[in-house]
Enzyme design. Structure first.
Site, PDB file in Angstrom:
ATOM      1  N   CYS A  77      -2.503  -0.261  -4.481  1.00  0.00           N
ATOM      2  CA  CYS A  77      -2.658  -1.284  -3.459  1.00  0.00           C
ATOM      3  C   CYS A  77      -1.933  -1.300  -2.351  1.00  0.00           C
ATOM      4  O   CYS A  77      -1.588  -2.829  -1.711  1.00  0.00           O
ATOM      5  CB  CYS A  77      -1.742  -2.388  -4.314  1.00  0.00           C
ATOM      6  SG  CYS A  77      -2.492  -2.637  -6.126  1.00  0.00           S
ATOM      7  N   PHE A  79       0.485   0.733  -7.735  1.00  0.00           N
ATOM      8  CA  PHE A  79       0.671   1.332  -8.816  1.00  0.00           C
ATOM      9  C   PHE A  79       0.798   2.912  -8.384  1.00  0.00           C
ATOM     10  O   PHE A  79      -0.021   3.024  -7.298  1.00  0.00           O
ATOM     11  CB  PHE A  79      -0.759   1.222  -9.868  1.00  0.00           C
ATOM     12  CG  PHE A  79      -1.225   0.772 -10.068  1.00  0.00           C
ATOM     13  CD1 PHE A  79      -0.342  -1.087 -10.399  1.00  0.00           C
ATOM     14  CD2 PHE A  79      -1.880   0.385 -11.224  1.00  0.00           C
ATOM     15  CE1 PHE A  79      -0.073  -1.867 -11.503  1.00  0.00           C
ATOM     16  CE2 PHE A  79      -2.166  -0.924 -12.035  1.00  0.00           C
ATOM     17  CZ  PHE A  79      -1.410  -1.714 -11.945  1.00  0.00           C
ATOM     18  N   HIS A  97      -6.107 -10.636  -5.455  1.00  0.00           N
ATOM     19  CA  HIS A  97      -5.723  -9.545  -5.028  1.00  0.00           C
ATOM     20  C   HIS A  97      -6.927  -8.284  -4.777  1.00  0.00           C
ATOM     21  O   HIS A  97      -7.392  -7.964  -5.570  1.00  0.00           O
ATOM     22  CB  HIS A  97      -4.982  -8.490  -6.131  1.00  0.00           C
ATOM     23  CG  HIS A  97      -3.765  -7.472  -5.659  1.00  0.00           C
ATOM     24  ND1 HIS A  97      -4.349  -6.589  -4.786  1.00  0.00           N
ATOM     25  CD2 HIS A  97      -2.940  -6.673  -6.985  1.00  0.00           C
ATOM     26  CE1 HIS A  97      -3.561  -5.806  -4.937  1.00  0.00           C
ATOM     27  NE2 HIS A  97      -2.451  -5.918  -5.987  1.00  0.00           N
ATOM     28  N   GLU A 135      10.068  -7.628  -6.444  1.00  0.00           N
ATOM     29  CA  GLU A 135      10.295  -7.616  -4.991  1.00  0.00           C
ATOM     30  C   GLU A 135      11.391  -9.048  -4.541  1.00  0.00           C
ATOM     31  O   GLU A 135      11.546  -9.235  -3.500  1.00  0.00           O
ATOM     32  CB  GLU A 135       8.597  -9.020  -4.381  1.00  0.00           C
ATOM     33  CG  GLU A 135       7.937  -8.793  -2.729  1.00  0.00           C
ATOM     34  CD  GLU A 135       6.779  -9.219  -2.693  1.00  0.00           C
ATOM     35  OE1 GLU A 135       7.056  -9.051  -1.100  1.00  0.00           O
ATOM     36  OE2 GLU A 135       6.341  -9.269  -3.487  1.00  0.00           O
ATOM     37  N   HIS A 176       3.960  -8.964  -1.339  1.00  0.00           N
ATOM     38  CA  HIS A 176       2.713  -8.228  -1.982  1.00  0.00           C
ATOM     39  C   HIS A 176       2.492  -9.745  -2.454  1.00  0.00           C
ATOM     40  O   HIS A 176       1.341  -9.560  -3.298  1.00  0.00           O
ATOM     41  CB  HIS A 176       3.195  -7.440  -2.505  1.00  0.00           C
ATOM     42  CG  HIS A 176       2.851  -6.602  -3.234  1.00  0.00           C
ATOM     43  ND1 HIS A 176       1.118  -6.514  -2.886  1.00  0.00           N
ATOM     44  CD2 HIS A 176       3.106  -6.004  -4.580  1.00  0.00           C
ATOM     45  CE1 HIS A 176       0.525  -4.920  -3.653  1.00  0.00           C
ATOM     46  NE2 HIS A 176       1.115  -5.374  -4.863  1.00  0.00           N
ATOM     47  N   LYS A 221      -2.294 -13.819  -1.403  1.00  0.00           N
ATOM     48  CA  LYS A 221      -2.726 -13.593  -3.240  1.00  0.00           C
ATOM     49  C   LYS A 221      -3.499 -14.576  -3.557  1.00  0.00           C
ATOM     50  O   LYS A 221      -4.361 -14.418  -5.096  1.00  0.00           O
ATOM     51  CB  LYS A 221      -2.167 -12.700  -3.908  1.00  0.00           C
ATOM     52  CG  LYS A 221      -2.428 -10.766  -3.522  1.00  0.00           C
ATOM     53  CD  LYS A 221      -1.699 -10.283  -4.073  1.00  0.00           C
ATOM     54  CE  LYS A 221      -1.734  -8.657  -2.946  1.00  0.00           C
ATOM     55  NZ  LYS A 221      -1.073  -8.954  -2.455  1.00  0.00           N
TER      56      LYS A 221
END
Length: 414
Positions: free
Chosen positions: A165, A401, A342, A316, A305, A337
């Protein structure tokens, strides 16, 4: 040592579930409209998650010759369309340019998954001799960069980043360095992803990463909300034109924003889970500020994010509070998002486009579906309507990830 050259953003292109143009995406984000819906690309009735930020009625007319469409996986088609719009938006007269100084660095997390799944069916049902001769060129993750450079004759630095990502945020960061250190005068950068496929959705379902709010697709992606239950897959492409400042000024280009710097770190912790301390995210944001020589107190906005997963949003938030201290509560934060899902490897690209537009227009979009406050997510997530504020400096976070963290720092051009 020579001073680093300055890089500005002079062109934008985007294709997402909200629409096929940057303007459509921007207008709908400001209006707090979701593009998430029930999956129609395949029968998802047996899947735990049956929703996605799916692009409907995608049309390549005017962008790709009809006979050529079959040569490109969908993620390459998305990239070609977004790149075409970005290049046109930048207003280049390419015949007058030195194309050895134009480069392409893009990101994608999974590449040609549509073609992989299609050809797996072919080999299983019809045998190996029937596998398409276009199979390998279509699945290659570098196809997006290669096809754009071939189409326009761009001969500068050209490669693809793949860091889940964080892929397209890494690509934008490397494009910035290429301009700063004279490797190119113009960089086509961003990312593309097309993974709303049976196997991709099944895999993320098995990992229990996706929202299962199938009865209310537009309410499913709810970053920082207490009732969040996973992210929603999205697809599409976003492209930015990064240009060396003097090159842009000489041709009278429109400038959306300046890209000042970035930070990139690794959690070195877990293949899918972020570090509970948020240390990697903290160091990435801190490094971006240091790279751009901006104080934490000067940040006007953060495009988070903000995945809508329980651990990511909490961590976050913790990272932002740890770095910014009391200032954290005064910084508006929103998650794109919440309305487009996403986009995996392309997430950082579309969020960079949105952040550049926020700087340019002095507007920030709201976080859709932020309705129930989570005690562990207690910052200003812009839960109401879009806001008109002076966006002088802005950060865009991308965490992938594998523990890959990237933070991009944008500034109003002056």
């Amino acid at each position: 040592m020579c001073a680093k050259r300055r890089a500005v953003i002079t062109g934008l292109g985007a294709v997402t579930c909200l629409g096929p143009t940057v303007k459509t995406n921007w207008d709908r984000l400001l209006a707090k409209q979701s593009g998430i819906s029930t999956i129609s690309k395949f029968n998802a009735a047996e899947y735990a998650c049956q929703i996605a930020g799916e692009i409907k009625n995608f049309d390549t007319t005017g962008y790709i010759e009809a006979n050529d469409v079959r040569r490109y996986d969908l993620f390459t088609q998305y990239a070609l369309v977004a790149a075409s719009d970005a290049i046109q938006d930048a207003g280049f007269e390419l015949a007058k340019e030195d194309l050895t100084k134009f480069g392409v660095i893009l990101g994608s997390g999974m590449g040609g998954m549509t073609e992989v799944e299609a050809q797996e069916i072919v080999i299983r049902e019809k045998g190996p001799r029937r596998v398409s001769p276009f199979f390998v060129p279509k699945l290659m993750i570098n196809a997006i960069g290669a096809e754009i450079s071939i189409r326009y004759g761009f001969q500068g630095p050209n490669f693809i980043t793949a860091s889940a990502c964080a892929s397209s945020a890494h690509a934008i960061a490397q494009a910035l360095r290429a301009i700063q250190y004279g490797e190119a005068d113009v960089m086509i950068t961003g990312g593309s992803e097309a993974v709303i496929t049976p196997l991709s959705i099944a895999g993320f379902c098995s990992a229990r990463a996706l929202s299962c709010r199938n009865d209310a697709p537009d309410k499913a992606s709810r970053p920082f909300d207490k009732e969040r239950d996973g992210f929603v897959m999205g697809e599409g492409s976003a492209i930015l034109i990064l240009e060396e400042l003097e090159h842009a000024l000489r041709r009278g280009a429109k400038i959306y924003a300046e890209l000042l710097g970035f930070g990139a770190t690794a959690d070195a912790f877990h293949i899918t889970q972020p570090s509970a301390t948020g240390d990697g995210a903290i160091r990435a944001m801190k490094a971006a500020l240091q790279d751009g020589k901006v104080n934490a107190t000067d940040i006007s906005y953060i495009n988070a994010h903000g995945t809508s997963t329980i651990p990511n949003d909490k961590i976050e938030t913790l990272a932002i509070k740890t770095l910014f201290q009391e200032k954290a509560y005064a910084i508006p934060i929103s998650s794109t998002k919440s309305m487009i899902g996403h986009l995996l490897g392309a997430a950082g690209a579309i969020e960079a486009v949105v952040t550049a537009l926020s700087v340019f227009h002095n507007q920030i979009h709201a976080t859709a579906n932020y309705e129930n406050k989570d005690p562990e997510c207690d910052l200003d997530y812009v839960g109401g309507d879009a806001r008109q504020i002076n966006v002088q400096y802005a950060l865009s976070n991308s965490f992938g990830f594998g523990g890959h963290n990237v933070c991009l720092l944008f500034a109003k051009f002056s």
